[in-house]
Write a protein that holds these residues in place. Sequence first.
Motif, PDB file in Angstrom:
ATOM      1  N   MET A   1       0.836  -1.195   0.000  1.00  0.00           N
ATOM      2  CA  MET A   1       0.000   0.000   0.000  1.00  0.00           C
ATOM      3  C   MET A   1       0.877   1.253   0.000  1.00  0.00           C
ATOM      4  O   MET A   1       1.864   1.335   0.706  1.00  0.00           O
ATOM      5  CB  MET A   1      -0.911  -0.003   1.244  1.00  0.00           C
ATOM      6  N   GLN A   2       0.471   2.258  -0.822  1.00  0.00           N
ATOM      7  CA  GLN A   2       1.245   3.488  -0.898  1.00  0.00           C
ATOM      8  C   GLN A   2       1.063   4.309   0.387  1.00  0.00           C
ATOM      9  O   GLN A   2       0.088   4.173   1.116  1.00  0.00           O
ATOM     10  CB  GLN A   2       0.769   4.325  -2.092  1.00  0.00           C
ATOM     11  N   ASN A   3       2.028   5.172   0.659  1.00  0.00           N
ATOM     12  CA  ASN A   3       1.895   6.129   1.744  1.00  0.00           C
ATOM     13  C   ASN A   3       1.005   7.261   1.256  1.00  0.00           C
ATOM     14  O   ASN A   3       1.406   8.071   0.435  1.00  0.00           O
ATOM     15  CB  ASN A   3       3.274   6.651   2.144  1.00  0.00           C
ATOM     16  N   LEU A   4      -0.213   7.316   1.738  1.00  0.00           N
ATOM     17  CA  LEU A   4      -1.201   8.248   1.206  1.00  0.00           C
ATOM     18  C   LEU A   4      -1.255   9.517   2.039  1.00  0.00           C
ATOM     19  O   LEU A   4      -1.429   9.485   3.261  1.00  0.00           O
ATOM     20  CB  LEU A   4      -2.584   7.588   1.185  1.00  0.00           C
ATOM     21  N   ASP A   5      -1.118  10.643   1.371  1.00  0.00           N
ATOM     22  CA  ASP A   5      -1.236  11.939   2.033  1.00  0.00           C
ATOM     23  C   ASP A   5      -2.669  12.424   1.882  1.00  0.00           C
ATOM     24  O   ASP A   5      -3.096  12.812   0.805  1.00  0.00           O
ATOM     25  CB  ASP A   5      -0.264  12.943   1.397  1.00  0.00           C
ATOM     26  N   ASN A   6      -3.441  12.412   2.942  1.00  0.00           N
ATOM     27  CA  ASN A   6      -4.845  12.775   2.890  1.00  0.00           C
ATOM     28  C   ASN A   6      -5.099  14.244   3.226  1.00  0.00           C
ATOM     29  O   ASN A   6      -6.226  14.703   3.162  1.00  0.00           O
ATOM     30  CB  ASN A   6      -5.659  11.901   3.858  1.00  0.00           C
ATOM     31  N   HIS A   7      -4.054  14.984   3.589  1.00  0.00           N
ATOM     32  CA  HIS A   7      -4.259  16.352   4.049  1.00  0.00           C
ATOM     33  C   HIS A   7      -4.884  17.225   2.966  1.00  0.00           C
ATOM     34  O   HIS A   7      -5.817  17.985   3.238  1.00  0.00           O
ATOM     35  CB  HIS A   7      -2.921  16.950   4.517  1.00  0.00           C
ATOM     36  N   ASP A   8      -4.395  17.151   1.737  1.00  0.00           N
ATOM     37  CA  ASP A   8      -4.912  18.001   0.674  1.00  0.00           C
ATOM     38  C   ASP A   8      -5.659  17.186  -0.376  1.00  0.00           C
ATOM     39  O   ASP A   8      -5.802  17.609  -1.514  1.00  0.00           O
ATOM     40  CB  ASP A   8      -3.773  18.792   0.020  1.00  0.00           C
ATOM     41  N   TRP A   9      -6.153  16.034   0.030  1.00  0.00           N
ATOM     42  CA  TRP A   9      -6.839  15.141  -0.906  1.00  0.00           C
ATOM     43  C   TRP A   9      -8.311  15.520  -0.967  1.00  0.00           C
ATOM     44  O   TRP A   9      -9.014  15.539   0.037  1.00  0.00           O
ATOM     45  CB  TRP A   9      -6.668  13.694  -0.457  1.00  0.00           C
ATOM     46  N   HIS A  10      -8.796  15.828  -2.168  1.00  0.00           N
ATOM     47  CA  HIS A  10     -10.187  16.203  -2.365  1.00  0.00           C
ATOM     48  C   HIS A  10     -10.767  15.372  -3.502  1.00  0.00           C
ATOM     49  O   HIS A  10     -10.078  15.072  -4.480  1.00  0.00           O
ATOM     50  CB  HIS A  10     -10.325  17.688  -2.698  1.00  0.00           C
ATOM     51  N   PHE A  11     -12.019  15.019  -3.377  1.00  0.00           N
ATOM     52  CA  PHE A  11     -12.699  14.251  -4.416  1.00  0.00           C
ATOM     53  C   PHE A  11     -13.641  15.184  -5.159  1.00  0.00           C
ATOM     54  O   PHE A  11     -14.547  15.779  -4.568  1.00  0.00           O
ATOM     55  CB  PHE A  11     -13.466  13.085  -3.802  1.00  0.00           C
ATOM     56  N   LEU A  12     -13.423  15.307  -6.463  1.00  0.00           N
ATOM     57  CA  LEU A  12     -14.244  16.184  -7.290  1.00  0.00           C
ATOM     58  C   LEU A  12     -15.466  15.445  -7.807  1.00  0.00           C
ATOM     59  O   LEU A  12     -15.372  14.280  -8.212  1.00  0.00           O
ATOM     60  CB  LEU A  12     -13.436  16.723  -8.467  1.00  0.00           C
ATOM     61  N   VAL A  13     -16.600  16.114  -7.819  1.00  0.00           N
ATOM     62  CA  VAL A  13     -17.819  15.569  -8.410  1.00  0.00           C
ATOM     63  C   VAL A  13     -18.469  16.657  -9.259  1.00  0.00           C
ATOM     64  O   VAL A  13     -18.459  17.828  -8.905  1.00  0.00           O
ATOM     65  CB  VAL A  13     -18.808  15.076  -7.340  1.00  0.00           C
ATOM     66  N   GLY A  14     -18.998  16.254 -10.389  1.00  0.00           N
ATOM     67  CA  GLY A  14     -19.651  17.236 -11.249  1.00  0.00           C
ATOM     68  C   GLY A  14     -20.024  16.643 -12.589  1.00  0.00           C
ATOM     69  O   GLY A  14     -20.041  15.423 -12.771  1.00  0.00           O
ATOM     70  N   ALA A  15     -20.327  17.517 -13.510  1.00  0.00           N
ATOM     71  CA  ALA A  15     -20.684  17.128 -14.876  1.00  0.00           C
ATOM     72  C   ALA A  15     -19.567  17.539 -15.821  1.00  0.00           C
ATOM     73  O   ALA A  15     -18.694  18.337 -15.483  1.00  0.00           O
ATOM     74  CB  ALA A  15     -22.001  17.776 -15.294  1.00  0.00           C
ATOM     75  N   ALA A  16     -19.602  16.964 -17.023  1.00  0.00           N
ATOM     76  CA  ALA A  16     -18.616  17.290 -18.055  1.00  0.00           C
ATOM     77  C   ALA A  16     -19.350  17.652 -19.339  1.00  0.00           C
ATOM     78  O   ALA A  16     -20.399  17.080 -19.659  1.00  0.00           O
ATOM     79  CB  ALA A  16     -17.687  16.106 -18.294  1.00  0.00           C
TER      80      ALA A  16
END
Length: 441
Positions: A1-16
């Motif tokens: 498993m990678q060392n995951l940096d969650n501090h600035d991790w954001h999940f984008l949702v929307g339309a294209a």
Amino acid sequence: MQNLDNHDWHFLVGAALSVYQNAGGSNTNWSAFENKRTMFGQPFIHNNERCGEANGFWNSYEADIQRAKSLNSNCLRLSIEWGRIEPDQDKLDAAAIQRYHAIFDCIRRHGMEPVVTLYHFVHPLWFEHLGGFMQAANIQLFVAYAVAMYKEFGSKVKMWITFNEPGVQAFCGYIFGSFPPAHTLRPQLAGAHFCHMLRAHTAAYDAIKSCAGGRDVRVGIVHNYMNYAPITPAWSGHVAWACGWLNSFWGTQQILEYFSSGRFHFPVPCSSPVRHQETSKPGLDFIGINYYGRVLIDWKFKTVCHPGETMTDMPFPLYGKGLYEGIADLSKLGVPIYVTESGVADNHGRTDRSLRQKYLDTYLPEVERAVRDGLDCRGFMYWTLIDNFEWVNGFSIKFGLWEWNPGSQERIPLPQVQALAKIFAGWPAKMRQIRQASATS
């Protein structure tokens, strides 16, 4: 498993969406192509339709951006149309630039991040007359356009996509013949075109990064993930051979190899492959995946589906697991992944657009599964907001969450608008929790 940096991790949702498909344009390779006919005298576009102003997004953008926000979106993917910005070489259109400023301001005012594609299949007619991306010398013309757009809009746009689906444009323009310039079975040309677009991405990436503030924005590219396979092993001979070539032409392996090593290798039957080697590893901050389904082919080379599967209008069956497979495959590049397009063509014989819900129920869980398994997927953008001009299919193919018919600017929301809005409302926080849990497991 990678060392995951969650501090600035954001999940984008929307339309294209792409602006040409929703607003049209003149003096482009596509506007010219819409007036051409095949060697048999038939129009290339379904029912001899023209894009025209399509659903009128260019003038109704404020209301449509509000519709996008009503999905509980935190982003909106859209394109800058080069033909509107630079209708004549070296002459930028001030009115078009100001309109894009207004569009980006409106997106940000509604609390969404613009995810901007510089090239979504359409370029100015003057660029076409110079040979387009068939000429390596023209790469610098695209780079100049990309830098100009970054300098103009860089304070408002932090996520840039150089090209939408370069493999699709090469395949459809030079092998299948459904995109301009409509050549068929010319893999040598397809390979050259594909290669030059990837080289243009690399040159534009480097040029943007060298600009003031360029290191603070993200620059990526979008690949359409599609696999072809025989419907049954009984036809695995000639059908499997054809599927193998189609998969190699579609470009997933080229994308993986090029961005991993700088090496481009495009097979050409009965001839030498198209090759290129960069002097260093190409720059890539993220990879976008466009995914709709897989293509199953019978012995007559007709697209079919297994018993129990559901055929869409494209036509190929719904296959949600393929979205996970695509995310996993592209994760080999070691950069963040965004689902930059995914949706379902659903209209013919189903006036209620009933496949929309089945799509949501089977595709979106695969995105969650990818994040749960530690794959660095950071966003999902639904194709598309409003029914639009779907290239050679004209207005016959319906992907929109809002129904629209040519001749009327009325937008009618489908039931899945509320369903998707409910999902989007909780997805960013839920995905962060899933990612954190996967990082500690």
